[in-house]
Design a protein around this motif. Structure first.
Motif, PDB file in Angstrom:
ATOM      1  N   THR A  21     -21.745  40.154  20.292  1.00 52.73           N
ATOM      2  CA  THR A  21     -20.730  41.020  19.694  1.00 52.73           C
ATOM      3  C   THR A  21     -19.700  40.158  18.982  1.00 52.73           C
ATOM      4  O   THR A  21     -19.544  38.975  19.278  1.00 52.73           O
ATOM      5  N   SER A  45     -24.722  33.708  18.980  1.00 59.42           N
ATOM      6  CA  SER A  45     -24.579  35.021  19.615  1.00 59.42           C
ATOM      7  C   SER A  45     -23.638  34.999  20.816  1.00 59.42           C
ATOM      8  O   SER A  45     -23.234  36.055  21.307  1.00 59.42           O
ATOM      9  N   HIS A  49     -21.835  38.493  16.565  1.00 59.13           N
ATOM     10  CA  HIS A  49     -22.950  39.443  16.492  1.00 59.13           C
ATOM     11  C   HIS A  49     -23.965  38.890  15.503  1.00 59.13           C
ATOM     12  O   HIS A  49     -23.742  38.918  14.290  1.00 59.13           O
TER      13      HIS A  49
END
Length: 262
Positions: A21, A45, A49
């Motif tokens: 995210t 990651s 994201h």
């Protein structure tokens, strides 16, 4: 990473891996396929994201007959970003993926791409630094040109399983479609890079003999806001040979561009 298939266009399914995210980062592999950027995507990651496509035609994925140019790929990925309403996207591309990233930034009319990282990218013509004819090399020649430590990474084709050899052959055939003529570049791209003002980091393996650091310097100079970092003891894929140094430079660039966009 979770993998799914979405459609860039009605007849162009894209195989995508997504994780994490935060700020969206599009990670684009080179001719060696998605495995060459898997570790990089996994690292990114942790704080962002990541979206990592398999270019159509690689690893057995579908490539429609009309999809024959790097510009086609660039536009398909831009369309995918817009369809997902993604903004403030950092595009990271290795080798052929770096060429796609540059074309995306040059063709981005909505400002969704706000940063670039090009890792030993091809895509431009530099008169004094020709791109090695990769298709003409045997397995040993590929290792000698691609790696700082070729003995460590050289694979004798006799030791490679037949299905892996077939996949690699198909990937090379796909790469010829996209980048065989003119060979590994767009004759107009270098002159268009000056209009790209997003912060652009070019990372180069010091021992790359496919595209030399001098080629990388000319590439970086052509951007409106480009900067070159040379990574010691690395060749064409520094994210594999020197991952810690490569990741640290990308992380720092991500922090810098995050502060600019906030």
């Amino acid at each position: 990473m979770p993998t799914d298939t979405s459609a860039a266009y009605a007849d162009l399914p894209l195989t995508l891996s997504e994780a994490g995210t935060g700020r969206p980062i599009l990670v684009l592999h080179g001719g060696g396929g998605p495995a060459t950027v898997a570790g990089l995507a996994e690292h990114l990651s942790r704080t962002a994201h990541t979206i990592t496509p398999v270019h159509p035609g690689w690893d057995g994925t579908h490539r429609p007959a009309w999809l024959t140019g790097i510009d086609d790929l660039a536009l398909a990925y831009l369309h995918t970003l817009r369809e997902r309403r993604l903004r403030d996207v950092l595009v990271v591309g290795s080798s052929l993926g770096g060429w796609i990233a540059a074309e995306m930034a040059a063709r981005d009319t909505t400002g969704c791409v706000t940063g670039l990282v090009l890792i030993d990218a091809v895509g431009v013509h530099v008169e004094t630094e020709p791109i090695t004819d990769f298709f003409a090399l045997d397995a040993r020649g590929v290792a000698e040109h691609s790696w700082h430590d070729p003995d460590r990474y050289h694979l004798d084709p006799a030791d490679v399983p037949a299905d892996d050899l077939a996949r690699r052959g198909a990937d090379m055939a796909t790469m010829r479609v996209f980048a065989g003529d003119p060979y590994m570049h767009d004759p107009t791209l270098l002159s268009r890079l000056g209009r790209i003002q997003v912060p652009t980091l070019l990372l180069w393996g010091e021992s790359d003999r496919v595209v030399t650091p001098a080629y990388g310097a000319a590439y970086a100079e052509a951007f409106g806001n480009g900067r070159l970092e040379v990574i010691p003891e690395a060749g064409h894929l520094p994210q594999l040979e020197q991952p810690e140094a490569t990741f640290a430079l990308i992380d720092a660039h991500l922090r810098r561009t995050d502060s600019l966009s906030s």
